[in-house]
Design a protein around this motif. Structure first.
Motif, short mmCIF file in Angstrom:
data_model
loop_
_atom_site.label_atom_id
_atom_site.label_comp_id
_atom_site.label_asym_id
_atom_site.label_seq_id
_atom_site.Cartn_x
_atom_site.Cartn_y
_atom_site.Cartn_z
N LEU A 51 0.82 -1.21 0.00
CA LEU A 51 0.00 0.00 0.00
C LEU A 51 0.85 1.26 0.00
N LEU A 52 1.93 1.26 0.74
CA LEU A 52 2.83 2.42 0.72
C LEU A 52 3.46 2.62 -0.65
N GLY A 53 3.84 1.52 -1.30
CA GLY A 53 4.41 1.62 -2.65
C GLY A 53 3.39 2.13 -3.65
N ALA A 54 2.15 1.64 -3.54
CA ALA A 54 1.11 2.10 -4.46
C ALA A 54 0.82 3.58 -4.23
N GLY A 55 0.80 4.00 -2.99
CA GLY A 55 0.57 5.42 -2.69
C GLY A 55 1.69 6.29 -3.23
N ALA A 56 2.93 5.83 -3.08
CA ALA A 56 4.06 6.59 -3.59
C ALA A 56 4.01 6.68 -5.12
N LEU A 57 3.62 5.59 -5.78
CA LEU A 57 3.52 5.61 -7.24
C LEU A 57 2.44 6.58 -7.70
N ILE A 58 1.32 6.59 -7.03
CA ILE A 58 0.23 7.52 -7.38
C ILE A 58 0.68 8.97 -7.16
N GLU A 59 1.37 9.22 -6.08
CA GLU A 59 1.84 10.59 -5.79
C GLU A 59 2.86 11.05 -6.83
N THR A 60 3.78 10.19 -7.22
CA THR A 60 4.78 10.62 -8.22
C THR A 60 4.14 10.85 -9.57
N ARG A 61 3.13 10.07 -9.92
CA ARG A 61 2.43 10.30 -11.19
C ARG A 61 1.67 11.62 -11.18
N SER A 62 1.08 11.96 -10.01
CA SER A 62 0.32 13.20 -9.96
C SER A 62 1.26 14.41 -9.93
N LEU A 63 2.47 14.26 -9.42
CA LEU A 63 3.41 15.37 -9.38
C LEU A 63 4.05 15.62 -10.75
N PHE A 64 4.36 14.53 -11.45
CA PHE A 64 5.09 14.68 -12.72
C PHE A 64 4.22 14.37 -13.93
N GLY A 65 2.97 14.10 -13.75
CA GLY A 65 2.13 13.65 -14.86
C GLY A 65 1.35 14.75 -15.46
#
Length: 65
Positions: A51-65
Motif C-alpha cells: 500500500l505504501l508503494g502504491a501510494g508513492a507511485l500515485i503521488e509521483t504520477r500526480s506530481l510529474f504527470g
C-alpha cells in the motif's frame, strides 16, 4: 501504650508448604502444518509495504504527470 501479641523469634519459622502437583501434558505437540506459508504478521507487513508503494507511485504520477 500497651501492646499485646506474640513474640516471634528467629527459630520460630513456619513449616514449608507442600509442593502442589501439576497436571501432565497430553497429546502431540502443536503442528503448524509443515507448510511454507508465511505467518500472519508477515502478510500484514507485505500488505503495508504494498500500500505504501502504491501510494508513492500515485503521488509521483500526480506530481510529474
Amino acid at each position: 501504650q500497651r501492646v499485646v501479641g506474640e513474640l516471634l523469634s528467629a527459630d520460630n519459622t513456619p513449616p514449608p508448604e507442600p509442593a502442589k502437583p501439576t497436571a501432565a501434558r497430553r497429546g502431540q505437540p502443536e503442528d503448524n502444518g509443515g507448510g511454507t506459508s508465511l505467518p500472519t504478521a508477515a502478510w500484514g507487513l507485505l500488505a503495508t509495504l504494498g500500500l505504501l508503494g502504491a501510494g508513492a507511485l500515485i503521488e509521483t504520477r500526480s506530481l510529474f504527470g
